[in-house]
Write an enzyme that holds these catalytic residues in place. Structure first.
Site, PDB file in Angstrom:
ATOM      1  N   ASN A 124      54.183 140.534 106.576  1.00 59.68           N
ATOM      2  CA  ASN A 124      55.027 141.194 107.510  1.00 59.68           C
ATOM      3  C   ASN A 124      55.684 142.393 107.115  1.00 59.68           C
ATOM      4  OD1 ASN A 124      56.579 139.457 105.998  1.00 59.68           O
ATOM      5  ND2 ASN A 124      58.133 138.949 107.490  1.00 59.68           N
ATOM      6  N   LYS A 137      50.024 140.175  94.211  1.00 54.80           N
ATOM      7  CA  LYS A 137      48.957 139.688  95.272  1.00 54.80           C
ATOM      8  C   LYS A 137      49.206 139.956  96.684  1.00 54.80           C
ATOM      9  CE  LYS A 137      47.538 135.900  96.922  1.00 54.80           C
ATOM     10  NZ  LYS A 137      47.322 136.531  98.449  1.00 54.80           N
ATOM     11  N   GLY A 165      56.858 133.859 101.345  1.00 54.53           N
ATOM     12  CA  GLY A 165      55.752 133.311 102.448  1.00 54.53           C
ATOM     13  C   GLY A 165      56.391 131.952 103.093  1.00 54.53           C
ATOM     14  N   SER A 166      55.263 131.161 103.595  1.00 56.22           N
ATOM     15  CA  SER A 166      55.785 129.899 103.997  1.00 56.22           C
ATOM     16  C   SER A 166      56.142 128.805 103.364  1.00 56.22           C
ATOM     17  CB  SER A 166      54.644 129.595 104.892  1.00 56.22           C
ATOM     18  OG  SER A 166      53.646 128.751 104.036  1.00 56.22           O
ATOM     19  N   VAL A 167      57.035 127.675 104.018  1.00 58.62           N
ATOM     20  CA  VAL A 167      57.357 126.510 103.135  1.00 58.62           C
ATOM     21  C   VAL A 167      56.440 126.010 102.578  1.00 58.62           C
ATOM     22  CG1 VAL A 167      58.913 124.831 103.454  1.00 58.62           C
ATOM     23  CG2 VAL A 167      59.768 126.722 104.308  1.00 58.62           C
ATOM     24  N   PRO A 168      55.418 125.606 103.032  1.00 56.80           N
ATOM     25  CA  PRO A 168      54.262 124.912 102.529  1.00 56.80           C
ATOM     26  C   PRO A 168      53.740 125.198 101.447  1.00 56.80           C
ATOM     27  CG  PRO A 168      53.969 124.762 105.092  1.00 56.80           C
ATOM     28  CD  PRO A 168      55.194 125.611 104.566  1.00 56.80           C
ATOM     29  N   THR A 169      53.337 126.919 101.546  1.00 56.52           N
ATOM     30  CA  THR A 169      52.736 127.395 100.281  1.00 56.52           C
ATOM     31  C   THR A 169      54.013 127.376  99.138  1.00 56.52           C
ATOM     32  OG1 THR A 169      51.739 128.777 101.938  1.00 56.52           O
ATOM     33  CG2 THR A 169      51.549 129.393  99.408  1.00 56.52           C
ATOM     34  N   GLU A 213      61.230 132.963  98.378  1.00 53.02           N
ATOM     35  CA  GLU A 213      61.752 133.542  99.791  1.00 53.02           C
ATOM     36  C   GLU A 213      60.727 132.968 100.843  1.00 53.02           C
ATOM     37  OE1 GLU A 213      64.075 135.351 100.128  1.00 53.02           O
ATOM     38  OE2 GLU A 213      64.502 136.395  98.017  1.00 53.02           O
ATOM     39  N   CYS A 234      61.345 136.737 108.700  1.00 58.39           N
ATOM     40  CA  CYS A 234      61.694 135.148 108.169  1.00 58.39           C
ATOM     41  C   CYS A 234      63.421 135.003 108.422  1.00 58.39           C
ATOM     42  CB  CYS A 234      61.494 135.149 106.527  1.00 58.39           C
ATOM     43  SG  CYS A 234      62.198 136.534 105.773  1.00 58.39           S
ATOM     44  N   GLU A 242      60.337 127.209 113.177  1.00 57.34           N
ATOM     45  CA  GLU A 242      59.937 128.558 113.202  1.00 57.34           C
ATOM     46  C   GLU A 242      58.777 128.980 113.963  1.00 57.34           C
ATOM     47  OE1 GLU A 242      58.476 130.363 109.200  1.00 57.34           O
ATOM     48  OE2 GLU A 242      60.190 131.742 109.284  1.00 57.34           O
ATOM     49  N   GLU A 302      66.418 138.497  95.831  1.00 60.19           N
ATOM     50  CA  GLU A 302      65.866 139.615  95.766  1.00 60.19           C
ATOM     51  C   GLU A 302      66.842 140.786  96.135  1.00 60.19           C
ATOM     52  OE1 GLU A 302      61.944 139.484  98.121  1.00 60.19           O
ATOM     53  OE2 GLU A 302      61.199 139.272  95.948  1.00 60.19           O
TER      54      GLU A 302
HETATM   55  N1  LIG Z   1      61.917 134.700 102.938  1.00 62.45           N
HETATM   56  C1  LIG Z   1      61.293 135.848 103.083  1.00 62.45           C
HETATM   57  O1  LIG Z   1      61.517 136.617 102.587  1.00 62.45           O
HETATM   58  C2  LIG Z   1      60.052 135.669 103.961  1.00 62.45           C
HETATM   59  C3  LIG Z   1      59.256 134.521 104.523  1.00 62.45           C
HETATM   60  N2  LIG Z   1      58.224 134.713 105.162  1.00 62.45           N
HETATM   61  C4  LIG Z   1      57.508 133.361 105.404  1.00 62.45           C
HETATM   62  O2  LIG Z   1      56.391 133.462 105.356  1.00 62.45           O
HETATM   63  C5  LIG Z   1      55.244 133.043 106.495  1.00 62.45           C
HETATM   64  C6  LIG Z   1      54.400 133.862 107.121  1.00 62.45           C
HETATM   65  O3  LIG Z   1      53.722 134.605 105.973  1.00 62.45           O
HETATM   66  P1  LIG Z   1      52.427 134.022 105.655  1.00 62.45           P
HETATM   67  O4  LIG Z   1      51.733 135.153 104.642  1.00 62.45           O
HETATM   68  O5  LIG Z   1      51.535 133.353 106.692  1.00 62.45           O
HETATM   69  O6  LIG Z   1      52.688 132.680 104.311  1.00 62.45           O
HETATM   70  P2  LIG Z   1      51.635 131.858 103.378  1.00 62.45           P
HETATM   71  O7  LIG Z   1      52.439 131.091 102.814  1.00 62.45           O
HETATM   72  O8  LIG Z   1      50.499 131.465 104.229  1.00 62.45           O
HETATM   73  O9  LIG Z   1      51.087 133.029 102.595  1.00 62.45           O
HETATM   74  C7  LIG Z   1      51.875 133.881 101.627  1.00 62.45           C
HETATM   75  C8  LIG Z   1      51.088 134.218 100.632  1.00 62.45           C
HETATM   76  O10 LIG Z   1      50.744 133.373  99.781  1.00 62.45           O
HETATM   77  C9  LIG Z   1      49.244 133.196  99.510  1.00 62.45           C
HETATM   78  N3  LIG Z   1      48.893 131.823  99.294  1.00 62.45           N
HETATM   79  C10 LIG Z   1      48.506 131.099 100.355  1.00 62.45           C
HETATM   80  N4  LIG Z   1      48.270 129.686  99.487  1.00 62.45           N
HETATM   81  C11 LIG Z   1      48.450 129.997  98.380  1.00 62.45           C
HETATM   82  C12 LIG Z   1      48.521 128.929  97.398  1.00 62.45           C
HETATM   83  N5  LIG Z   1      48.166 127.652  97.693  1.00 62.45           N
HETATM   84  N6  LIG Z   1      48.953 129.405  96.263  1.00 62.45           N
HETATM   85  C13 LIG Z   1      49.265 130.534  95.847  1.00 62.45           C
HETATM   86  N7  LIG Z   1      49.274 131.678  97.030  1.00 62.45           N
HETATM   87  C14 LIG Z   1      49.070 131.169  98.324  1.00 62.45           C
HETATM   88  C15 LIG Z   1      48.677 133.984 100.603  1.00 62.45           C
HETATM   89  O11 LIG Z   1      47.431 134.455 100.469  1.00 62.45           O
HETATM   90  C16 LIG Z   1      49.890 134.926 101.060  1.00 62.45           C
HETATM   91  O12 LIG Z   1      49.716 136.215  99.933  1.00 62.45           O
HETATM   92  C17 LIG Z   1      56.563 132.626 107.502  1.00 62.45           C
HETATM   93  O13 LIG Z   1      56.813 131.426 107.346  1.00 62.45           O
HETATM   94  C18 LIG Z   1      57.731 133.192 106.907  1.00 62.45           C
HETATM   95  O14 LIG Z   1      59.069 132.653 107.224  1.00 62.45           O
HETATM   96  C19 LIG Z   1      57.755 135.669 105.185  1.00 62.45           C
HETATM   97  C20 LIG Z   1      58.213 136.900 104.972  1.00 62.45           C
HETATM   98  C21 LIG Z   1      59.529 137.028 104.306  1.00 62.45           C
HETATM   99  C1  LIG Z   2      64.153 143.852 106.154  1.00 62.18           C
HETATM  100  N1  LIG Z   2      64.577 142.722 106.748  1.00 62.18           N
HETATM  101  C2  LIG Z   2      65.709 142.349 106.558  1.00 62.18           C
HETATM  102  C3  LIG Z   2      64.547 142.651 108.359  1.00 62.18           C
HETATM  103  C4  LIG Z   2      63.655 141.520 106.719  1.00 62.18           C
HETATM  104  C5  LIG Z   2      63.345 141.158 105.066  1.00 62.18           C
HETATM  105  C6  LIG Z   2      62.579 139.996 104.988  1.00 62.18           C
HETATM  106  C7  LIG Z   2      61.356 139.565 105.487  1.00 62.18           C
HETATM  107  O1  LIG Z   2      60.466 140.058 104.670  1.00 62.18           O
HETATM  108  O2  LIG Z   2      61.011 138.977 106.417  1.00 62.18           O
END
Ligand SMILES: NC(=O)C1=CN([C@@H]2O[C@H](COP(=O)(O)OP(=O)(O)OC[C@H]3O[C@@H](n4cnc5c(N)ncnc54)[C@H](O)[C@@H]3O)[C@@H](O)[C@H]2O)C=CC1
Ligand SMILES: C[N+](C)(C)CCCC(=O)O
Length: 488
Positions: A164, A187, A239-243, A261, A295, A385, A462
């Site tokens: 994102n 990555k 990324g996501s909670v499960p990952t 995060e 997120c 979410e 961060e």
């Molecule tokens: N707190 C935060 O700053 C943010 C959180 N998110 C969360 O991320 C999710 C959406 O992003 P996605 O890319 O779909 O999440 P995702 O968890 O599927 O993937 C995130 C990253 O992890 C990698 N990955 C996937 N499985 C892995 C494994 N087993 N081991 C190591 N790396 C692995 C993916 O290739 C990708 O680079 C949403 O749930 C969102 O809330 C997204 C952006 C910001």
């Molecule tokens: C920039 N902001 C605060 C809108 C989002 C940053 C967190 C994310 O990667 O989702």
């Protein structure tokens, strides 16, 4: 009941871009042909290629890059502090080009992509300043003896990013990592592999020694490989909670610190004494940036009963004015979701929500925008979410009631409150179980402020001064000025 959507005719980019390898970008024309892995200061094809993947332009569904995943990696530390200020200058110079790449590969509007690039160079600038002021403590001990502490790098840090905020995530992870003297292997998400390469090239141009910032492409298998690698000292994951759970498990085996995060389902509380105009703008900021794929979005909008109708009416009015369409056009404020499977997932939530709330989606291609009014806390769209442009509006009566409901979630990334009562504002945020709280605004991201979650939204931070602690380790030195008093 309200909704709004549409797909604007895709038209050529009107802005003229500076000449560069990716210049003259317009919707439907951008293609990347250079390799997308970066090692030793150059774009490379990995020696251990494990197959190819495709990256798409969300607005058109076209393939913009075919790239190779990598599995082997070796990075050497140089112990050199990189010139982050020069990197910051180059990002500012190339802002339009980087923003266009981000917009094409992610689908967010060019207007918003530029804001992301701003928070990226601001991050480099901030940690360039902090790097020079990193210091330990001097502690006096009895008899003239003393101790001191020094901050030392961790080694090779791995950054794993979501799709994102591709360039911003790479910057927010690498700037503090490099400022602390670490190397980073980053990555990106396989959905958005392109812009991290621009950051890598910018670091090289800024004089960062080859090998200090590297990009490895791939999905889950590549991510796992990096987390388990014995040379890796730390993993920072977005990324996501499960990952996130898997990353923590893998890191636990190597006793590696992690920053997580993760996702959220954040509350935004609107009291009846708010400035209505600002509260409505805040609710839009809390829900519709990057097509709602954020997120920390305040997706549970709790509105005090007295102003529910007026607030809802205003939100609808302003939501209907949001210009949806070709993300590269200057006046577009909302583009497509990242890809079709994600669109279908979001629409699945909407379908379920329609049974219980007054709402309804409308979409075409990858574009959708909606919100649900009169929601209940037990509805799926309020509990889970969605990661899409879907705002749920709930009503409340009292402060105590709304606090209990706002905190009734396993997430804890962010929260917001709109009120003119300053005592209430601080009392409420003190009770909110969230790592990042906003008073009378939402989703602004000054790099001076730490960002991160409570509960299942993760830990570590961060940005801000504190992030230095997540990319360094503390050495204690104990100095004896007298004789050794031996126990033997
Ligand atoms: N707190 C935060 O700053 C943010 C959180 N998110 C969360 O991320 C999710 C959406 O992003 P996605 O890319 O779909 O999440 P995702 O968890 O599927 O993937 C995130 C990253 O992890 C990698 N990955 C996937 N499985 C892995 C494994 N087993 N081991 C190591 N790396 C692995 C993916 O290739 C990708 O680079 C949403 O749930 C969102 O809330 C997204 C952006 C910001
Ligand atoms: C920039 N902001 C605060 C809108 C989002 C940053 C967190 C994310 O990667 O989702």
């Amino acid at each position: 009941m309200f909704l709004r959507a549409g797909r604007a005719a895709l038209s050529p980019l009107v802005r003229s871009l500076q000449p560069s390898p990716v210049a003259a970008m317009s919707t439907g024309t951008f293609v990347v042909s250079q390799p997308l892995n970066y090692r030793g200061g150059a774009r490379v094809e990995p020696a251990d290629a494990s197959g190819t993947e495709k990256a798409f332009e969300p607005a058109t569904g076209r393939v913009i890059a075919t790239f190779t995943s990598a599995f082997k990696y070796g990075v050497k530390l140089h112990g050199a502090l990189p010139n982050l200020l020069e990197g910051c200058r180059i990002i500012r110079d190339r802002e339009d080009e980087i923003a266009a790449v981000e917009c094409i590969n992610n689908g967010k509007s060019i207007f918003e992509a530029r804001l992301d690039i701003d928070t990226s160079w601001q991050c480099l600038e901030y940690y360039a300043g902090l790097a020079a002021s990193m210091a330990g403590e001097h502690i006096q001990l009895p008899g003239g003896s003393f101790g001191y502490t020094r901050r030392e790098p961790l080694g090779v840090c791995v950054g794993i990013g979501a799709w994102n905020y591709p360039f911003q995530i790479a910057s927010w992870k690498s700037a503090p990592a490099l400022a602390c003297g670490n190397a980073m292997v980053f990555k990106p998400s396989p959905f958005t592999p392109v812009s991290a390469l621009l950051l890598a090239e910018i670091y090289t141009e800024a004089g960062v020694p080859p090998g200090l910032f590297n990009v490895v492409q791939g999905g889950a298998a590549t991510g796992q490989f990096l987390c388990q690698h014995h040379d890796v000292a730390k993993v920072s994951f977005t990324g996501s909670v499960p990952t996130g759970m898997k990353i923590m498990e893998m890191s636990a085996k190597g006793i590696k610190p992690v920053t997580l995060e993760l996702g959220g389902k954040s509350p935004l509380i609107i009291f009846s004494d708010c400035d209505m105009n600002n509260a409505v703008k805040g609710a839009l900021m809390a829900n519709f940036l990057t097509q709602g794929q954020v997120c920390c979005n305040g997706t549970r909008v709790f509105v005090q009963k007295e102003i529910l109708d007026k607030f809802t009416e205003e939100v609808v009015k302003q939501t209907q004015r949001i210009k949806i369409g070709d993300p590269l056009l200057e006046d577009t404020r909302m583009g497509p979701l990242i890809n079709r499977p994600h669109l279908e997932r979001v629409l699945g939530f909407v379908k379920v929500a329609k049974d219980g709330a007054h709402c309804g989606p409308s979409y075409s291609g990858g574009f959708i925008l909606m919100f649900a009014a009169n929601c209940r806390d037990d509805m799926t769209c309020v509990k889970e979410e969605i990661f899409g442009p879907v705002m749920s509006i709930l009503s409340f009566d009292t402060e105590a009631e709304v606090l209990e409901r706002a905190n009734d979630t396993t997430f804890g990334l962010a929260a917001g409150v709109f009120t003119r009562d300053i005592q209430r504002a601080h009392r409420v945020v003190a009770e909110l179980q969230a790592g990042t709280c906003f008073i009378n605004n939402y989703n602004v991201s000054p790099v001076e402020l730490p960002f991160g979650g409570y509960k299942k939204s993760g830990f570590g931070r961060e940005n801000g001064r504190v992030t230095i602690e997540y990319y360094s380790q503390l050495k204690t030195v104990c100095v004896e000025m007298g004789d050794v008093e031996s126990a033997f």
